[in-house]
Write a protein that holds these residues in place. Sequence first.
Motif, PDB file in Angstrom:
ATOM      1  N   UNK A  28       0.838  -1.201   0.000  1.00 22.40           N
ATOM      2  CA  UNK A  28       0.000   0.000   0.000  1.00 22.40           C
ATOM      3  C   UNK A  28       0.865   1.240   0.000  1.00 22.40           C
ATOM      4  N   UNK A  29       0.274   2.325  -0.481  1.00 27.17           N
ATOM      5  CA  UNK A  29       0.925   3.633  -0.507  1.00 27.17           C
ATOM      6  C   UNK A  29       0.065   4.577   0.319  1.00 27.17           C
ATOM      7  N   UNK A  30       0.658   5.198   1.338  1.00 31.60           N
ATOM      8  CA  UNK A  30      -0.129   6.037   2.223  1.00 31.60           C
ATOM      9  C   UNK A  30       0.472   7.407   2.439  1.00 31.60           C
ATOM     10  N   UNK A  31      -0.303   8.258   3.090  1.00 26.76           N
ATOM     11  CA  UNK A  31       0.095   9.635   3.372  1.00 26.76           C
ATOM     12  C   UNK A  31       0.518   9.775   4.832  1.00 26.76           C
ATOM     13  N   UNK A  32       1.664  10.394   5.041  1.00 30.46           N
ATOM     14  CA  UNK A  32       2.066  10.729   6.395  1.00 30.46           C
ATOM     15  C   UNK A  32       2.650  12.139   6.385  1.00 30.46           C
TER      16      UNK A  32
END
Length: 249
Positions: free
Chosen positions: A161-165
């Motif tokens: 998965x690719x996520x925002x932080x």
Amino acid sequence: MVTTLWARALVSKGVKVGIRTIDDTAGQVAALKAGQVDIVQAYNSGLLNYLDDNANAVRQSDVDAAIAAKLPAGLTVLQSTPARDDVQLVVSAATAAKYKLHSITDLAGHLSELTLLLTDDKSAKAFTNGLSNYYGLTFPTTKTTDFAGPKMIAAIKAGPSVGLMVASQYQIDDNRFVVLTDPQHLFLTENFIPLIGGKKITPAMRATLNAVSAKLTVAALRGLRKKVANGEGTFTEVADAWLASVGLR
């Protein structure tokens, strides 16, 4: 945390400092103009966009210079920090290794194998539009979760998965997440910058604030936030200890 660092550094020099919360840039600027506060913690790109919504500066030094050129009379900015709080795209170390991911551009050949993690609000549409416009990326599989929170962190850890932080989150280090570089500047830099007004801030105070800002890196800020989150001290205690460790208290 950043506000506390600046405040405690000034206190160590004998300055009396109080802290209040004004979240939005317009409110901060109004309070400075009215003399209700003397310093506010701003984010440089956010401040520039408030001053000029057609601004196109993206690098820290260019953003800071553009701010200085656009500020109303009576307001000024000091040195911004290397530490920043901009949004970043991250993947797990395993996902980065499997798909050879270093940059957002590297995602292009793996869109069908990766899940894009989104927040359930209007910013999700702006983000997906940005990925499409800046990088030509459209993910066939998306999942709604919280923004940079425990659910998104768990999802990044659990699979491809690719996520925002956010850059200052210590969880990036704790989980050994890989931050994907952003060569097209989809995400604006958000370095912390002191915005000041009035005549109470003396040259000595300015020098103190600049000295703190110069030493505050992303790694340092993550570490400080982690100490507070883990109950190793209050914001004030953690700030005082760090300032002492870098020779500023």
